[in-house]
Design an enzyme around this catalytic site. Structure first.
Site, short mmCIF file in Angstrom:
data_model
loop_
_atom_site.label_atom_id
_atom_site.label_comp_id
_atom_site.label_asym_id
_atom_site.label_seq_id
_atom_site.Cartn_x
_atom_site.Cartn_y
_atom_site.Cartn_z
N GLU A 250 0.86 -1.18 0.00
CA GLU A 250 0.00 0.00 0.00
C GLU A 250 0.90 1.23 0.00
OE1 GLU A 250 -3.18 -0.88 2.96
OE2 GLU A 250 -3.25 1.29 3.05
N ASP B 222 -5.26 9.60 10.10
CA ASP B 222 -3.94 9.14 10.49
C ASP B 222 -3.48 9.68 11.84
OD1 ASP B 222 -3.06 7.44 8.34
OD2 ASP B 222 -3.22 9.22 7.06
#
Ligand SMILES: Cc1ncc(COP(=O)(O)O)c(C=O)c1O
Lengths: 257, 389
Positions: A48, A59
């Protein structure tokens, strides 16, 4: 570009658990990034590739800092596509939606394909808003990897899983990406609920931080995505350290009965 | 729901929507349902009305600013949200949202804040209802709006500084969303403007529309006619939407939003409508300041509350239909607006509000104007003192 689903299912059929590391595009820098992809590919079934974004609201500190560093180094989300080298391992782009919206959904898909990307993960684009991008991705031969959360209703899980064409990403916990002490107790339940809705491989991600977590997740799941634990090693010690870590995870997964 | 459950709600033309991680969808649906039930529930509306009257001090006055009017050449009425409890319009929204949060059984509230007014208003509502409160605030804003940091702390809120990105409002919203995605099952996120994923833009606009409803009735009563122009500053856009909504159906009334031109439109600014293009930030599609790869720009304004690279989707829609007009005022013009109101009326307005005043100073207008005086300027005296020669 690989047919992601076929590639992953060939592996799972042979009894292998899937290992998908995440790396941040442009880290450690423009020049060094391709060798990081290469290093983590060795033990990976897919990689990824995070496209750095200014406002990464899914995040936690590690990946947010990596994105900030990439951008400070002059690497924007679309620049990452230009830095990718061809690999045998399928590459997946993980990006927030605005860079896609900004360049245009069709153009983005075309650029991703040209860069060798096999699939898309867009964490801030829920099923309701992704209809057009999913259709365009399919036209371009890009796999779509939807995310299911612990709070998703069964009805939603069905609708979400039905959009998947690569694998289904089971979010293990409520929260942002980050290194955690233990694997969330909710992970197994999310995987089970995904299984009831799809035949696609189901991978657990968010908070999978060690070989031990990966093994625990793979008692129910087909594999794991490991993000912050990989990115932290790349940032602090370099690609070699990330690769060593993944080697350990790989062999732990291979020992699973 | 088998294939593509496309939501019909939450769109203002092409703007709005719900661009959030899947983990938040359930909470947004729950909030939407709770709000739709509450807004047609007599008991809830009665409680909200009582809070607006007894806690906020509504209705706020509509005050004819005669000496300021002479200075600008129009007949100017000020809608005095600066006289609302805690000193800005933000309290209209926070009391409503915390009342709703309690009804939903949430045990904790969080908020972002730029100027600190929304943080103070959320901390106030949380203290009023006895709920714990965490407020995220950019480190830059904590310095320039220090008074409001102290106020929030005295009200029992925990203020968490945010260092990432531009360390301003945009980054505070990111951090609040990260908290929310982690604690969404127990926590209500009190968004401070008409931004965010559906239903927030509609929820906040509804709670702020009391400003425009009152102002319309007041101006008709006092002036005997509708205004020619309604003016308000636009950060996320909540005080402006609240005021504008009272006049949407009055086709002859010009609606004017004033954005922050900061250092100038060709330099760092906060003029998302004037200078932005469509994009997705903080859960909605709207006009945004961004680069050609879709990275969000660092905005700039002397006023923390307008220092934001986005704007509520309803404004982007009003701009696209032409129903409202958007203009800008620079930092320097805002300071001049502040001084003009202080000198002529004895009112120290917030620096955000001063942008709306500046528009009247620099654009000779005749006729009757209703201006949203969104807040008081106590929080800004240090910033202004540093500028003084
Ligand atoms: C007094 C005042 N006016 C205006 C604003 C800008 O917000 P909005 O555009 O949502 O009204 C703020 C925000 O902090 C404020 O404190």
């Amino acid at each position: 570009m690989t047919d992601l689903r076929a590639h992953l299912e060939a592996a799972t059929r042979s009894g292998r658990k899937l290992l998908v590391p995440y790396v941040m595009g442009g880290i450690p820098d423009r020049v060094g990034f391709p060798s990081v992809v290469e290093a983590v590919s060795e033990y990976a079934d897919a990689v990824e590739v995070g496209l750095p974004f200014s406002d990464p609201l899914m995040d936690g500190p590690v990946i947010a800092a990596a994105g900030e560093r990439a951008i400070a180094g002059g690497v924007g989300p679309l620049d990452v596509l230009d830095l990718l080298a061809r690999t045998a391992t399928p590459l997946l782009a993980m990006t927030y939606y605005n860079p896609i919206h900004s360049v245009g959904e069709g153009d983005f898909c075309a650029r991703a394909v040209a860069a060798g990307i096999s699939g898309l993960i867009v964490p801030d684009l829920p099923v309701e808003e992704s209809t057009r991008l999913r259709a365009l991705a399919a036209d371009h031969g890009l796999a779509w990897i939807p995310l299911v959360a612990p709070t998703s209703s069964s009805q939603r899980i069905e609708a979400i899983a039905a959009t998947g064409t690569g694998f289904v990403y089971a979010v293990s916990t409520m929260g942002v990406t980050g290194v955690r002490e233990s694997l969330s107790e909710r992970a197994a339940a999310v995987v089970e609920r995904c299984r009831a809705a799809t035949d696609l491989p189901v991978l657990v991600g968010i908070g999978v931080s060690s070989a031990e977590h990966a093994v625990a997740a793979c008692r129910s799941a087909d594999g794991v995505v490991i993000g912050s634990a990989v990115v932290a090693r790349v940032m602090d010690e370099g690609a070699g350290s990330a690769s060593e870590f993944l080697k350990g995870v790989r062999s732990a997964l291979d020992r699973l009965p | 729901m088998k294939t593509d459950p496309v939501s019909s709600a939450g769109w203002f033309g092409d703007f709005g929507g719900r661009y959030v991680p899947e983990a938040l969808i359930g909470a947004l649906e729950e909030l939407d349902d709770a709000w739709n039930a509450a807004r047609s529930d007599e008991a809830f509306l009665h409680d909200l009305g009582a809070l607006h009257r007894d806690v906020v001090g509504r209705p706020t006055p509509l005050y004819e600013a005669e000496r300021f009017s002479q200075r600008v050449g129009a007949r100017v009425f000020l809608k005095r949200e600066d006289l609302a409890h805690t000193g800005a319009h933000k309290i209209n929204n926070t009391l409503g949202q915390v009342l709703l949060a309690r009804r939903m059984g949430k045990s904790r509230v969080i908020a972002e804040t730029g100027a600190g007014q929304h943080g103070v208003a959320t901390a106030t509502a949380a203290a009023f209802f006895g709920l714990p409160c965490v407020v995220y605030m950019g480190a830059t804003d904590m310095r320039r709006q220090h008074l409001n940091v102290v106020r929030m702390q005295m009200l029992g809120a925990e203020v968490v500084g945010v260092e990432s990105g531009s360390a301003t409002l945009k980054d505070a919203i990111n951090e609040a969303l990260r908290d929310w995605v982690t604690n969404v099952e127990t926590t209500h996120y009190v968004i401070g403007s008409v931004v965010g994923p559906h239903p927030y833009p509609e929820l906040v606009a509804s709670l702020q529309s009391v400003i425009g409803d009152e102002a319309r009735a007041q101006v008709v009563e006092v002036a005997g006619e509708l205004p020619t122009e309604v003016v308000a500053c636009v950060g996320g856009g909540s005080n402006a939407i609240g005021l504008f909504r009272g006049f949407y159906d009055d086709a002859g009334v010009r609606l004017v939003g004033v954005e922050a031109a900061g250092e100038g439109l060709d330099r760092r600014n906060g003029a998302s409508i004037t200078r932005g293009r469509p994009g997705v930030l903080h859960g909605a599609r709207s006009l945004l300041l961004q680069d050609d790869q879709g990275l969000i720009a660092h905005a700039h304004s002397i006023s923390a509350g307008l220092d934001y690279p986005g704007v509520g989707p309803e404004h982007s829609w009003l701009a696209s239909t032409g129903r409202a007009t958007y203009v800008t005022a620079t930092d320097d013009e805002a300071v001049a607006g502040f001084k003009a109101l202080a000198e002529t009326e004895g009112i120290l307005p917030a620096l955000e509000t001063s942008h709306a005043l500046a528009h009247l100073l620099s654009n000779a207008s005749s006729g009757t104007v209703v201006l949203g005086l969104s807040g008081r300027g106590d929080k800004d005296v240090e910033t202004l003192a540093e500028l003084a020669p």
